[in-house]
Design an enzyme around this catalytic site. Sequence first.
Site, PDB file in Angstrom:
ATOM      1  CG  LEU A  33      -2.052  -1.123   1.138  1.00 15.58           C
ATOM      2  CD1 LEU A  33      -3.021  -0.984   2.319  1.00 15.58           C
ATOM      3  CD2 LEU A  33      -2.851  -1.131  -0.171  1.00 15.58           C
ATOM      4  CB  ALA A  74       4.945  -5.750  -5.888  1.00 18.68           C
ATOM      5  CE1 TYR A 141       9.327   0.668 -14.095  1.00 18.67           C
ATOM      6  CE2 TYR A 141       9.210   1.678 -16.282  1.00 18.67           C
ATOM      7  CZ  TYR A 141       8.705   0.809 -15.327  1.00 18.67           C
ATOM      8  OH  TYR A 141       7.590   0.074 -15.603  1.00 18.67           O
TER       9      TYR A 141
END
Length: 329
Positions: A33, A74, A141
């Site tokens: 979260l 994730a 990334y």
Amino acid sequence: MTILVLGGAGYIGSHTAYELIDKGEDVVIADNLQTGYQEAVHPKARFYKGDIRDKAFLDNLFKNEKIDAVIHFAANSLVGESMTKPLKYYDNNLYGTMVLLQSMVENSIDKIVFSSTAATYGEPENIPILESDKTEPTNTYGETKLSMEKMFKWVSKAHNLRYVSLRYFNACGAHISGEIGEAHNPESHLIPIILQVPNGKRESVSIFGDAYPTKDGTCIRDYIHVTDLAQAHILAVEYLRKGNPSNIFNLGNGIGFSVKEVIDTARKVTNHPIPAVISPRRAGDPAQLIASSEKAKSILGWRPEHADLEEIIATAWKWHKNHPDGFKK
Ligand code: UDP
């Protein structure tokens, strides 16, 4: 048998969980979260709050649930942030995936589908881009996602584990119900930013550069609806369930739209003038990224159903108009 969706409270993960549950699959979601939202978790999924870097958390989850396959979303995914905080990306994306693989190997979980990206290619050598084209990321990334792919390759050779890597182009749009959609804080993606103007959240949208070697000088991208991406994950799990070998697939529509075209389409959909201001280029932006998804179509049988840009933006608008502040945190 159950499918574990890691990062199932995030943008693409939540949409995939919705599609899996629609298909009658039993779904477990795990998410820390940090960038995901509890509200985006499908009410029929069993939810575990935890982090993929926490091996005891994963071991416990694999012991409690009968997991047949993992779909792994994730990760951190902001190009700009990855350039200023590279170690955050190595930690969450690469180290996190290493811990996940250790736990999967120890718990004999042998199938995984995971998010990769067009950013693994860097500046493209051909348009449309093929999976076999050179991979030279221009940002951290993309580099961490490419390193993840390589880790999967070597681990799958040594252990009983098969994977599918899905290289997304520009994910966009929202669930047809308007109940879940894209929500980043701060927002950095083009379509949500454009829609902040008719939503009264900003005065105008900035066009990052108008002198690229493209038809109207603005960057061209391949926008692919999030529900079509979700369907590809389901097909990839099926592909692995049938015993097929590890593989890598691009996911895009194969159609490029310029930043100006996206803004024009949003004006049409929202019936708002959406003022645009030409601004400097954003570092690391290739002029043009368009996928060839022929491989996913022929091997996975994937058929994107929401290729029309107007329809894509209409689904995004339905979500943003009714949730101008995104999810509650
Ligand atoms: N873009 C823009 N203004 C913005 C945000 C993005 O002109 O406020 C451009 C960006 O330079 C790129 C395209 O829109 O060419 C898509 O950017 P986004 O961040 O949505 O996705 P990316 O292509 O970086 O994955």
